[in-house]
Design a protein around this motif. Structure first.
Motif, PDB file in Angstrom:
ATOM      1  N   SER A 160      -6.487  -3.933   8.608  1.00 28.38           N
ATOM      2  CA  SER A 160      -6.090  -3.644   7.231  1.00 28.38           C
ATOM      3  C   SER A 160      -4.588  -3.790   7.003  1.00 28.38           C
ATOM      4  O   SER A 160      -4.154  -4.182   5.911  1.00 28.38           O
ATOM      5  CB  SER A 160      -6.539  -2.237   6.845  1.00 28.38           C
ATOM      6  OG  SER A 160      -5.934  -1.268   7.684  1.00 28.38           O
ATOM      7  N   SER A 166      -1.766  -6.684   3.050  1.00 32.82           N
ATOM      8  CA  SER A 166      -1.032  -6.227   1.868  1.00 32.82           C
ATOM      9  C   SER A 166       0.048  -7.210   1.452  1.00 32.82           C
ATOM     10  O   SER A 166       0.456  -8.101   2.210  1.00 32.82           O
ATOM     11  CB  SER A 166      -0.384  -4.863   2.141  1.00 32.82           C
ATOM     12  OG  SER A 166       0.671  -5.003   3.093  1.00 32.82           O
ATOM     13  N   SER A 169      -9.074 -10.960  -3.023  1.00 29.39           N
ATOM     14  CA  SER A 169      -7.889 -10.079  -2.992  1.00 29.39           C
ATOM     15  C   SER A 169      -6.776 -10.690  -2.155  1.00 29.39           C
ATOM     16  O   SER A 169      -5.588 -10.548  -2.482  1.00 29.39           O
ATOM     17  CB  SER A 169      -8.272  -8.699  -2.446  1.00 29.39           C
ATOM     18  OG  SER A 169      -8.458  -8.728  -1.036  1.00 29.39           O
ATOM     19  N   VAL A 192      -3.253  -6.421  -3.243  1.00 33.84           N
ATOM     20  CA  VAL A 192      -3.375  -5.299  -2.303  1.00 33.84           C
ATOM     21  C   VAL A 192      -1.980  -4.850  -1.874  1.00 33.84           C
ATOM     22  O   VAL A 192      -1.152  -5.677  -1.475  1.00 33.84           O
ATOM     23  CB  VAL A 192      -4.195  -5.703  -1.061  1.00 33.84           C
ATOM     24  CG1 VAL A 192      -4.278  -4.552  -0.075  1.00 33.84           C
ATOM     25  CG2 VAL A 192      -5.577  -6.168  -1.478  1.00 33.84           C
ATOM     26  N   ARG A 193      -1.747  -3.555  -1.948  1.00 30.80           N
ATOM     27  CA  ARG A 193      -0.462  -2.998  -1.517  1.00 30.80           C
ATOM     28  C   ARG A 193      -0.691  -1.991  -0.391  1.00 30.80           C
ATOM     29  O   ARG A 193      -1.799  -1.471  -0.222  1.00 30.80           O
ATOM     30  CB  ARG A 193       0.261  -2.338  -2.694  1.00 30.80           C
ATOM     31  CG  ARG A 193       0.447  -3.283  -3.875  1.00 30.80           C
ATOM     32  CD  ARG A 193       1.271  -2.701  -4.992  1.00 30.80           C
ATOM     33  NE  ARG A 193       1.300  -3.613  -6.139  1.00 30.80           N
ATOM     34  CZ  ARG A 193       2.071  -4.682  -6.232  1.00 30.80           C
ATOM     35  NH1 ARG A 193       2.906  -4.966  -5.228  1.00 30.80           N
ATOM     36  NH2 ARG A 193       2.029  -5.465  -7.291  1.00 30.80           N
ATOM     37  N   GLY A 213      -1.135   1.247   1.489  1.00 31.03           N
ATOM     38  CA  GLY A 213      -1.752   2.449   0.954  1.00 31.03           C
ATOM     39  C   GLY A 213      -3.073   2.181   0.270  1.00 31.03           C
ATOM     40  O   GLY A 213      -3.825   3.117  -0.019  1.00 31.03           O
ATOM     41  N   GLU A 214      -3.379   0.895  -0.004  1.00 32.26           N
ATOM     42  CA  GLU A 214      -4.636   0.525  -0.653  1.00 32.26           C
ATOM     43  C   GLU A 214      -5.428  -0.461   0.209  1.00 32.26           C
ATOM     44  O   GLU A 214      -6.410  -1.037  -0.260  1.00 32.26           O
ATOM     45  CB  GLU A 214      -4.352  -0.144  -2.010  1.00 32.26           C
ATOM     46  CG  GLU A 214      -3.456   0.655  -2.920  1.00 32.26           C
ATOM     47  CD  GLU A 214      -2.901  -0.170  -4.080  1.00 32.26           C
ATOM     48  OE1 GLU A 214      -2.389   0.456  -5.027  1.00 32.26           O
ATOM     49  OE2 GLU A 214      -2.986  -1.418  -4.039  1.00 32.26           O
ATOM     50  N   THR A 215      -5.029  -0.644   1.437  1.00 37.80           N
ATOM     51  CA  THR A 215      -5.580  -1.726   2.255  1.00 37.80           C
ATOM     52  C   THR A 215      -6.921  -1.347   2.872  1.00 37.80           C
ATOM     53  O   THR A 215      -7.261  -0.172   3.020  1.00 37.80           O
ATOM     54  CB  THR A 215      -4.612  -2.082   3.390  1.00 37.80           C
ATOM     55  OG1 THR A 215      -4.418  -0.938   4.221  1.00 37.80           O
ATOM     56  CG2 THR A 215      -3.274  -2.559   2.849  1.00 37.80           C
TER      57      THR A 215
END
Length: 281
Positions: A154, A158, A190, A262-263, A265-267
């Motif tokens: 993950s 990002s 994404s 995707v950043r 913390g959101e992966t």
């Protein structure tokens, strides 16, 4: 030969049709195929497609620097099949391989040793940590082929990771990644959106059956701040034993439409492959 490595269980299995050829699997997922007598040979179709990107980009880099070999950074090593291929086809290349699994590196270098003049440097380190500490504009080509078992980790998905990858590339440098997904392509879309915020030019290489949503499979993403040689890539991929399509421009924009960037913390890692999608034995 079976051995516990840092991230699972690795197996090296001989190819009975080739006297010095080996298949590497980790946790049952095929990772690399190496023929020590024919290092330029690439058995896996996805590896051939990455090689097409590398070859066209390397030719541009060599032209820009009066024939000097390209600098190539590989994130993820496996059994080093792509670095071996580049060393065999472009002897002047300087290559760095970053592989997080130290025990896997030991297994590979012990049983499938590199030639002493290969120009390949090996480093046991996390791919993103290496990128973030590397000097800027250090390489012409960057290959991201990192899998934890059968999933892309993950922290390599990002926009912050994409910026770190872009930072180490020289002007005109090319980033290419091996990604696996299936329709409706939530992960792939994404990643296209995320890389598209950093690189102006993208293309996607995949078999028609994967693009049509008929099965789970590998897709190869190429990205650059300058135009990619999509016509040449399309010609090469169409001539392969298992032909692939090269999507770019409007077709790629339609595929990506509505996908979120995707950043950190959101992966999330890439999706779990269906049972039997890649496993052997």
């Amino acid at each position: 030969m079976t051995r516990a490595v840092d991230f699972g269980t690795a197996k090296l299995m001989p190819d009975t049709d080739r006297p010095r050829a080996w298949l590497l699997t980790v946790e049952g997922a095929p990772q690399s195929y190496v023929d020590l007598d024919a290092p330029a040979h690439l058995e896996f179709e996805y590896a051939r497609r990455i090689a097409h990107v590398l070859d066209t980009a390397a030719a541009s880099a060599e032209s820009a620097r009066a024939g000097a070999g390209p600098d190539v950074l590989h994130l993820g090593g496996g059994a080093l099949s792509l670095p071996r291929h580049v060393a065999a086809t472009r002897p002047g290349a300087r290559q760095t391989v970053v592989e997080a699994d130290r025990a896997l590196l030991r297994l590979v270098t012990e049983h499938l040793p590199l030639p002493p003049d290969s120009g390949i440097e090996l480093h046991a380190a996390d791919a993103r940590a290496w990128l973030e500490s590397a000097p800027p504009a250090a390489c012409d080509l960057l290959v991201a082929d990192v899998f934890g078992g059968s999933r892309v980790p993950s922290h390599l998905t990002s926009v912050e990771y994409a910026r770190a990858a872009a930072r180490v590339l020289r002007p005109g440098g090319v980033y290419t990644a091996n990604l696996a997904d299936a329709a409706p392509f939530g992960f792939l879309r994404s990643q296209l959106a995320t890389l598209g915020t950093v690189f102006e030019h993208l293309c996607l290489i995949a078999e028609p059956a994967v693009l049509r949503g008929r099965r789970f499979g590998n897709t190869i993403l190429a990205a650059s701040r300058e135009e990619l040689p999509v016509a040449e890539l399309a010609r090469r991929c169409a001539a392969d034993p298992f032909p692939a399509r090269v999507e770019h421009g409007g077709a790629l924009a339609r595929l990506t439409a509505g996908a979120a960037v995707v950043r950190d913390g959101e992966t999330a890692p890439s999706p779990v492959p269906p049972e039997g999608a890649f496993s052997i034995g």
